[in-house]
Design an enzyme around this catalytic site. Structure first.
Site, mmCIF file in Angstrom:
data_model
loop_
_atom_site.group_PDB
_atom_site.id
_atom_site.type_symbol
_atom_site.label_atom_id
_atom_site.label_comp_id
_atom_site.label_asym_id
_atom_site.label_seq_id
_atom_site.Cartn_x
_atom_site.Cartn_y
_atom_site.Cartn_z
ATOM 1 N N GLU A 163 -14.631 61.301 -2.866
ATOM 2 C CA GLU A 163 -15.559 60.903 -3.926
ATOM 3 C C GLU A 163 -14.826 60.301 -5.121
ATOM 4 O O GLU A 163 -15.307 59.344 -5.735
ATOM 5 C CB GLU A 163 -16.398 62.106 -4.380
ATOM 6 C CG GLU A 163 -17.406 62.585 -3.347
ATOM 7 C CD GLU A 163 -18.470 61.556 -3.025
ATOM 8 O OE1 GLU A 163 -18.615 60.570 -3.773
ATOM 9 O OE2 GLU A 163 -19.169 61.727 -2.008
ATOM 10 N N TYR A 184 -21.864 63.659 -11.224
ATOM 11 C CA TYR A 184 -22.073 63.157 -9.855
ATOM 12 C C TYR A 184 -21.127 63.825 -8.863
ATOM 13 O O TYR A 184 -21.549 64.339 -7.823
ATOM 14 C CB TYR A 184 -21.895 61.635 -9.784
ATOM 15 C CG TYR A 184 -21.724 61.196 -8.348
ATOM 16 C CD1 TYR A 184 -22.807 61.208 -7.480
ATOM 17 C CD2 TYR A 184 -20.462 60.862 -7.839
ATOM 18 C CE1 TYR A 184 -22.650 60.870 -6.147
ATOM 19 C CE2 TYR A 184 -20.302 60.525 -6.515
ATOM 20 C CZ TYR A 184 -21.399 60.531 -5.667
ATOM 21 O OH TYR A 184 -21.241 60.219 -4.340
ATOM 22 N N ASP A 187 -25.566 58.937 -8.345
ATOM 23 C CA ASP A 187 -24.675 57.801 -8.595
ATOM 24 C C ASP A 187 -25.517 56.530 -8.597
ATOM 25 O O ASP A 187 -26.755 56.590 -8.651
ATOM 26 C CB ASP A 187 -23.566 57.737 -7.543
ATOM 27 C CG ASP A 187 -24.108 57.424 -6.147
ATOM 28 O OD1 ASP A 187 -25.342 57.510 -5.934
ATOM 29 O OD2 ASP A 187 -23.294 57.094 -5.261
#
Length: 372
Positions: free
Chosen positions: A42, A125, A143
């Site tokens: 991520e 996020y 996101d």
């Protein structure tokens, strides 16, 4: 904004997850629910496309297979592993957070959004993604994909460029996310936003959730999400000094704070620092600029150089809020250069392969290398 009934929410969950089970992307970090794998992927995916990230992720896991390996990695090796991905503060924060987990938490991961937010470099996020995928907490991961998908599904007209809008989306998605498969749900939204519901050239007619897409049904997809345009990056002219001695070049190490912190580059001097010396900077000539640059190099670095403009286009590089336009300057000198006041050293072309170089330096180097 459209509100869904309980029956519609359940139908949407079933439709979305059935599609994800059949057609979800096979990505290396999805092959288990290890928080370390989810986290690294991520962070890499911020500002970077999936196809670009995959080889970086594979190499990163080869070099640093565990959070303990990352915590104890030499910074030079970490920066080399990240070279080319840009936004290098992401890598530094990865290591800071790894050390928090190893040293402060005795190797134990926080398992909730609230706990994950205490780690360096982890925002709402990323915390939502890790908590839902690795630990099953039913929280959204909001996101750009989630903003776009839910803005169209529900015709949410709040401006997504405003920070307070995130809270609205989180509240809305929290009523839709399933308690039993939150991680798969969030990843399905990611896949939906990168396939049928992209920012441009979307294909909502063939989307698995077209029946739930209110903006599609109303023929107004082009109006969602609502987003105020960002100002164009500020253009900042620089001079880049190409100081060569055989197969080695004089590179400076950037300060420990600011853009390109601690990276090696050709010496870079901002044009506005030269113009500040003039009473009427708007009338400056190229010859005057070169004279001012020569004086500044002598004053700041103690280097007496003859500088000439290298022919060809400027080297350009865009950061989030800045666009650098770099005029390369070739240097000549007599005798031996005294580096007593210079914040760097001679580096060979072989050193360039060993050190992590920022993209802007790589662009300058590729230009110099190609021209000989």
């Amino acid at each position: 904004m459209i509100h869904w009934s309980t029956e519609k929410i359940e139908a949407f969950q079933q439709t979305l997850l059935a599609w994800y089970d059949k057609d979800g992307r096979d990505l290396p970090w999805r092959r288990d629910h290890d928080p370390y794998h989810v986290w690294v992927s991520e962070i890499m995916l911020q500002q970077t496309q999936v196809n670009t990230v995959m080889p970086y992720y594979t190499r990163f896991m080869d070099w640093f297979p565990t959070v303990n390996d990352l915590a104890n990695a030499p910074e030079e090796k970490l920066m080399k592993a990240w070279e080319g991905l840009g936004y290098y503060s992401r890598a530094r924060n990865l290591q800071k957070a790894a050390r928090q987990i190893v040293d402060d938490n005795h190797g134990q991961w926080p398992t909730t959004v609230a706990g994950l937010l205490d780690l360096a470099g982890i925002g709402p996020y990323t915390a939502g993604a890790i908590a839902s995928i690795a630990f099953g907490e039913p929280v959204p991961a909001v996101d750009g994909n989630a903003f776009r998908v839910f803005a169209r599904l529900l015709e949410i007209d709040a401006d997504i460029s405003k920070p307070q809008t995130r809270q609205l989306f989180e509240q809305v998605i929290s009523t839709i996310i399933p308690a039993d498969r939150p991680g798969d749900f969030n990843q399905a939204i990611m896949d939906l936003g990168s396939s049928y519901m992209t920012a441009k050239n979307w294909d909502s007619a063939n989307s698995p959730v077209s029946a739930f897409d209110q903006a599609f049904l109303d023929g107004v997809e082009d109006q969602y999400p609502v987003k105020t345009k960002k100002p164009r990056p500020k253009r900042i002219p620089y001079f880049g000094l190409v100081i060569q001695d055989g197969d080695r070049y004089l590179l400076e190490k950037r300060p420990s704070t600011g853009l390109l912190a601690n990276f090696w580059t050709f010496p870079l001097i901002k044009q506005e620092t030269l113009l500040a010396r003039l009473d009427e900077p708007e009338t400056v000539t190229e010859e005057q600029l070169v004279t001012l640059l020569t004086q500044k190099v002598a004053e700041d670095y103690g280097l007496n150089l003859k500088l000439t403009t290298r022919p060809g286009k400027q080297v350009t590089h865009t950061f989030t809020h800045q666009k650098w336009l770099i005029t390369l300057m070739d240097a000549e000198w007599q005798g031996t250069l005294d580096l007593s006041y210079f914040p760097g050293e001679w580096l060979s072309t072989a050193d360039f392969e060993r050190l992590a170089l920022p993209k802007v330096q790589d662009k300058m180097w590729q230009r110099v290398k190609s021209e000989g």
